[in-house]
Design a protein around this motif. Sequence first.
Motif, PDB file in Angstrom:
ATOM      1  N   SER A  29       0.832  -1.208   0.000  1.00  0.00           N
ATOM      2  CA  SER A  29       0.000   0.000   0.000  1.00  0.00           C
ATOM      3  C   SER A  29       0.866   1.256   0.000  1.00  0.00           C
ATOM      4  O   SER A  29       0.592   2.212  -0.736  1.00  0.00           O
ATOM      5  N   ALA A  30       1.911   1.253   0.840  1.00  0.00           N
ATOM      6  CA  ALA A  30       2.799   2.417   0.908  1.00  0.00           C
ATOM      7  C   ALA A  30       3.521   2.633  -0.412  1.00  0.00           C
ATOM      8  O   ALA A  30       3.660   3.774  -0.880  1.00  0.00           O
ATOM      9  N   ALA A  31       3.990   1.552  -1.036  1.00  0.00           N
ATOM     10  CA  ALA A  31       4.704   1.671  -2.308  1.00  0.00           C
ATOM     11  C   ALA A  31       3.787   2.211  -3.409  1.00  0.00           C
ATOM     12  O   ALA A  31       4.177   3.086  -4.193  1.00  0.00           O
ATOM     13  N   ILE A  32       2.555   1.708  -3.462  1.00  0.00           N
ATOM     14  CA  ILE A  32       1.601   2.200  -4.470  1.00  0.00           C
ATOM     15  C   ILE A  32       1.261   3.659  -4.205  1.00  0.00           C
ATOM     16  O   ILE A  32       1.134   4.470  -5.136  1.00  0.00           O
ATOM     17  N   ALA A  33       1.114   4.016  -2.917  1.00  0.00           N
ATOM     18  CA  ALA A  33       0.823   5.409  -2.561  1.00  0.00           C
ATOM     19  C   ALA A  33       1.942   6.324  -3.046  1.00  0.00           C
ATOM     20  O   ALA A  33       1.693   7.418  -3.568  1.00  0.00           O
ATOM     21  N   GLY A  34       3.186   5.878  -2.865  1.00  0.00           N
ATOM     22  CA  GLY A  34       4.312   6.682  -3.329  1.00  0.00           C
ATOM     23  C   GLY A  34       4.309   6.863  -4.830  1.00  0.00           C
ATOM     24  O   GLY A  34       4.566   7.964  -5.344  1.00  0.00           O
ATOM     25  N   MET A  35       3.986   5.804  -5.565  1.00  0.00           N
ATOM     26  CA  MET A  35       3.939   5.900  -7.029  1.00  0.00           C
ATOM     27  C   MET A  35       2.801   6.815  -7.482  1.00  0.00           C
ATOM     28  O   MET A  35       2.965   7.600  -8.427  1.00  0.00           O
ATOM     29  N   LEU A  36       1.662   6.726  -6.808  1.00  0.00           N
ATOM     30  CA  LEU A  36       0.553   7.616  -7.147  1.00  0.00           C
ATOM     31  C   LEU A  36       0.898   9.070  -6.843  1.00  0.00           C
ATOM     32  O   LEU A  36       0.556   9.984  -7.613  1.00  0.00           O
ATOM     33  N   PHE A  37       1.580   9.280  -5.717  1.00  0.00           N
ATOM     34  CA  PHE A  37       1.951  10.632  -5.307  1.00  0.00           C
ATOM     35  C   PHE A  37       2.855  11.291  -6.340  1.00  0.00           C
ATOM     36  O   PHE A  37       2.732  12.487  -6.622  1.00  0.00           O
ATOM     37  N   ILE A  38       3.750  10.499  -6.915  1.00  0.00           N
ATOM     38  CA  ILE A  38       4.628  11.014  -7.965  1.00  0.00           C
ATOM     39  C   ILE A  38       3.859  11.153  -9.277  1.00  0.00           C
ATOM     40  O   ILE A  38       3.978  12.154  -9.985  1.00  0.00           O
ATOM     41  N   GLY A  39       3.045  10.144  -9.589  1.00  0.00           N
ATOM     42  CA  GLY A  39       2.332  10.134 -10.858  1.00  0.00           C
ATOM     43  C   GLY A  39       1.391  11.308 -11.046  1.00  0.00           C
ATOM     44  O   GLY A  39       1.299  11.870 -12.142  1.00  0.00           O
ATOM     45  N   VAL A  40       0.679  11.698  -9.981  1.00  0.00           N
ATOM     46  CA  VAL A  40      -0.304  12.784 -10.132  1.00  0.00           C
ATOM     47  C   VAL A  40       0.367  14.140 -10.320  1.00  0.00           C
ATOM     48  O   VAL A  40      -0.292  15.117 -10.716  1.00  0.00           O
ATOM     49  N   GLN A  41       1.674  14.228 -10.043  1.00  0.00           N
ATOM     50  CA  GLN A  41       2.372  15.496 -10.226  1.00  0.00           C
ATOM     51  C   GLN A  41       2.763  15.743 -11.680  1.00  0.00           C
ATOM     52  O   GLN A  41       3.032  16.881 -12.071  1.00  0.00           O
ATOM     53  N   ILE A  42       2.818  14.690 -12.485  1.00  0.00           N
ATOM     54  CA  ILE A  42       3.277  14.802 -13.873  1.00  0.00           C
ATOM     55  C   ILE A  42       2.240  15.551 -14.716  1.00  0.00           C
ATOM     56  O   ILE A  42       1.071  15.174 -14.764  1.00  0.00           O
ATOM     57  N   ASN A  43       2.707  16.620 -15.360  1.00  0.00           N
ATOM     58  CA  ASN A  43       1.835  17.443 -16.223  1.00  0.00           C
ATOM     59  C   ASN A  43       0.574  17.908 -15.499  1.00  0.00           C
ATOM     60  O   ASN A  43      -0.517  17.959 -16.087  1.00  0.00           O
ATOM     61  N   HIS A  44       0.713  18.215 -14.210  1.00  0.00           N
ATOM     62  CA  HIS A  44      -0.444  18.668 -13.433  1.00  0.00           C
ATOM     63  C   HIS A  44      -0.920  20.017 -13.953  1.00  0.00           C
ATOM     64  O   HIS A  44      -0.126  20.942 -14.119  1.00  0.00           O
ATOM     65  N   PRO A  45      -2.218  20.155 -14.248  1.00  0.00           N
ATOM     66  CA  PRO A  45      -2.729  21.435 -14.750  1.00  0.00           C
ATOM     67  C   PRO A  45      -2.708  22.505 -13.674  1.00  0.00           C
ATOM     68  O   PRO A  45      -2.548  22.218 -12.488  1.00  0.00           O
ATOM     69  N   GLY A  46      -2.878  23.728 -14.079  1.00  0.00           N
ATOM     70  CA  GLY A  46      -2.933  24.829 -13.132  1.00  0.00           C
ATOM     71  C   GLY A  46      -4.146  24.716 -12.222  1.00  0.00           C
ATOM     72  O   GLY A  46      -5.204  24.237 -12.633  1.00  0.00           O
ATOM     73  N   MET A  47      -3.968  25.177 -10.999  1.00  0.00           N
ATOM     74  CA  MET A  47      -5.058  25.107 -10.029  1.00  0.00           C
ATOM     75  C   MET A  47      -5.915  26.366 -10.153  1.00  0.00           C
ATOM     76  O   MET A  47      -5.770  27.331  -9.403  1.00  0.00           O
ATOM     77  N   ASP A  48      -6.799  26.368 -11.121  1.00  0.00           N
ATOM     78  CA  ASP A  48      -7.699  27.502 -11.300  1.00  0.00           C
ATOM     79  C   ASP A  48      -9.116  26.999 -11.510  1.00  0.00           C
ATOM     80  O   ASP A  48      -9.363  25.801 -11.657  1.00  0.00           O
ATOM     81  N   LEU A  49     -10.043  27.926 -11.536  1.00  0.00           N
ATOM     82  CA  LEU A  49     -11.464  27.581 -11.607  1.00  0.00           C
ATOM     83  C   LEU A  49     -11.807  26.790 -12.861  1.00  0.00           C
ATOM     84  O   LEU A  49     -12.645  25.889 -12.828  1.00  0.00           O
ATOM     85  N   SER A  50     -11.159  27.098 -13.969  1.00  0.00           N
ATOM     86  CA  SER A  50     -11.496  26.441 -15.237  1.00  0.00           C
ATOM     87  C   SER A  50     -11.148  24.953 -15.254  1.00  0.00           C
ATOM     88  O   SER A  50     -11.742  24.179 -16.010  1.00  0.00           O
TER      89      SER A  50
END
Length: 240
Positions: A29-50
């Motif tokens: 679980s910890a290993a998958i969590a770490g991979m997800l934590f890194i994965g969601v950062q890749i090409n993350h869009p801007g944090m705006d309303l749109s």
Amino acid sequence: MSATPGPLRTKQPPMTPTTKRLSRAAGISAAIAGMLFIGVQINHPGMDLSSVTTTDWAVRSTAKALMAALALAGITGMYLRQVRETGILGFLGYALFAAGYLLMLSIEVVAAAVLPALAHTAPGYVSDVLAVAFGGTATHGIGAMQTVFVLSSVGYFAGGCLFGIALFRARVLARWAAALLAAGTVATVALAVLPESFNRPLAVPTGVALIGLGISLWRDQPATVSDTPTPPRAGYATPQ
């Protein structure tokens, strides 16, 4: 005259929970969590309303919620594996870190399920929530979400630091990963003065640390009484 069979040790079914299996599950679980934590950062869009109403937002927010739940299970397994070795520092670090991830889970559930529905009816509120999420200031009040953000941040970096130090001192799991966890979580404090572009890269060390600790927990499994086969007692036949 053949020997009379005595009580036989019943072999546990494959899915029967044991300390060893639960600990390994926590490591995965910890290993998958770490991979997800890194994965969601890749090409993350801007944090705006749109971006709140996009499919990408829904997928990433759901992945972050899953990451927080898996990380919570992972650090729980790490703590239970070395309760005595980590002592009071480990308990304090775990309690804070677990609270941080639990609050993070609630934030991501709100992000995935609530904010998209409010993007059109209450755009000002959604914009303020996004601003506070990145350390900014809300134009109007956002209610209890302000407290949730603060407590989540404190639990994450303070708990991660203490828990990482406790794991490092315990010398049970990979020490490099424990040190990286402490350093990676504390480094997030710098986001208060760094540009937004640093937000994604600074998440990578913590992700790598979770992967390393998870793999270490999965591999480091001492034999227990329930997992070690019992030799046949004298005078009893061994089943073939």
